[in-house]
Design an enzyme around this catalytic site. Sequence first.
Site, PDB file in Angstrom:
ATOM      1  CD  GLU A 108      -2.216   2.880   9.680  1.00  0.00           C
ATOM      2  OE1 GLU A 108      -1.979   2.340  10.766  1.00  0.00           O
ATOM      3  OE2 GLU A 108      -1.362   3.015   8.798  1.00  0.00           O
ATOM      4  CE1 TYR A 167       0.565   4.713  14.145  1.00  0.00           C
ATOM      5  CE2 TYR A 167      -1.364   3.296  13.944  1.00  0.00           C
ATOM      6  CZ  TYR A 167      -0.181   3.794  13.424  1.00  0.00           C
ATOM      7  OH  TYR A 167       0.243   3.407  12.189  1.00  0.00           O
ATOM      8  CG  LEU A 197      -7.505  -9.472  10.728  1.00  0.00           C
ATOM      9  CD1 LEU A 197      -6.199 -10.056  10.197  1.00  0.00           C
ATOM     10  CD2 LEU A 197      -7.971  -8.328   9.828  1.00  0.00           C
ATOM     11  N   GLY A 198      -9.316 -11.665  13.915  1.00  0.00           N
ATOM     12  CA  GLY A 198      -9.304 -11.389  15.353  1.00  0.00           C
ATOM     13  C   GLY A 198      -9.695  -9.971  15.716  1.00  0.00           C
ATOM     14  CE1 TYR A 199      -7.459  -7.843  20.843  1.00  0.00           C
ATOM     15  CE2 TYR A 199      -5.759  -7.814  19.174  1.00  0.00           C
ATOM     16  CZ  TYR A 199      -6.133  -7.909  20.497  1.00  0.00           C
ATOM     17  OH  TYR A 199      -5.183  -8.067  21.463  1.00  0.00           O
ATOM     18  CB  CYS A 234      20.800   1.481  13.618  1.00  0.00           C
ATOM     19  SG  CYS A 234      19.668   2.811  14.038  1.00  0.00           S
ATOM     20  CB  CYS A 252      14.811   0.121  16.126  1.00  0.00           C
ATOM     21  SG  CYS A 252      15.152   0.567  17.837  1.00  0.00           S
ATOM     22  CB  CYS A 306      22.934  -1.441  17.086  1.00  0.00           C
ATOM     23  SG  CYS A 306      21.643  -1.518  18.348  1.00  0.00           S
ATOM     24  CD1 TRP A 341       0.638   0.546   3.192  1.00  0.00           C
ATOM     25  CD2 TRP A 341      -0.210  -1.514   3.242  1.00  0.00           C
ATOM     26  NE1 TRP A 341       1.131  -0.076   4.308  1.00  0.00           N
ATOM     27  CE2 TRP A 341       0.618  -1.354   4.367  1.00  0.00           C
ATOM     28  CE3 TRP A 341      -0.868  -2.737   3.056  1.00  0.00           C
ATOM     29  CZ2 TRP A 341       0.826  -2.363   5.298  1.00  0.00           C
ATOM     30  CZ3 TRP A 341      -0.669  -3.740   3.988  1.00  0.00           C
ATOM     31  CH2 TRP A 341       0.174  -3.550   5.092  1.00  0.00           C
TER      32      TRP A 341
END
Length: 364
Positions: free
Chosen positions: A44, A127, A87-89, A208, A199, A205, A31
């Site tokens: 989202e 969020y 998918l749940g929830y 990073c 991260c 690291c 996407w």
Amino acid sequence: MTSDVGTSQWVAAFRRRVRRWYRLHGRELPWKEDADPYSVWVREIMLQQTTVAAVVPYLEKFLDEFPTVTSLAQASEEAVLRVWEGLGYYSRARNLHRAATMIVEEWEGVWPRSADAIECLPGVGRYTASAIASFAFDEAAPIVEANTLRLYSRLLGMVDDPARASGQKQLWAFAERVVPPARPGQFNQALMDLGATVCRSEPLCEECPVRLNCQAFRLGITSRVPMRRRRARITELHETAVVIKRSGDVLMIRYSEEGRWPGLWGFPLISRARGETLDQPTTILDLVREMRARGIDIEFCRQLGEFRHGVTRFRIHLQAADVSWVDGEWNGGERAEWIPIDELSRRPLSVPGRQVAQWIRKPA
DNA sequence: AATACGGGGCA
DNA sequence: TGCCCAGTATT
């Protein structure tokens, strides 16, 4: 320098490094180019506490089935749940449907452009509102979610619990400082990609681009930041799904708002004591008694199958009982219907419900 | 502040 | 197996 995390000079250098890293190493998500507010919103919501890999096929199917907010608003809640199945929830799907109705009826299908207004929608918190506002409307809205939480915590060298109020406050304050006025959506995406691929929980690291901006790296505490939360204890449940047949139909109930899987259809569930199994006469007697208490006289036929399924903090050891209806009507409280076995595929079921439905067609 | 809410991916 | 996942709403 790391001693000045958050100062304007630090922020400028940080932004440059993140942008450059993103150009070279950002994820190629399906996407990536899609900034349409409706599809941003749907994805989202789907991505809440759900991995990208799990979401991809669902998103495609969902947008295919409900291509516009109007089509979503016009659909039945059950049709939406059916696409969401697995998918749940599931409250996400129900809130999505409710919110679509709000957008169409109260806002005449026109999206509010600010994060504050978007946050009024059910199922949209800080969020998600910021994500939509930054991806779809170029608002410089800050984000904190799983990936950025790790990243910010380490950059700040934050030893506080990120779930607590003070930790949250620091994280959101940091997010507000770093989100840039230009192309904030792209920058937010870059932050999440960095958190997701570099991260990580076990950070890489050496790869990073901002390790020299990172307090946790400097202090050598990346493996302990952010602080891990201890998980809730798992409770074992032993349950029997009762498949009541009556001349080609099976009794299905719609799970109520209070319990597990509200809004989904499924088989009546009764609990067994640990160790009780359907090959024991006393268990079968209990089963008959339990169903009689819910209005239905049955005759036990056989066990259909058994499996284990995790749902939030429970692990359900499920056995299915194949029984035949003798007399009576369901009075267990839930809405109930006799459904032809070959129409089970049209109802939204939980994962264990779908498994049992498969056993009916093809006994295990 | 703590808890409920699902299911899958992956080491 | 255990840990983790583009959180939100409710208690």
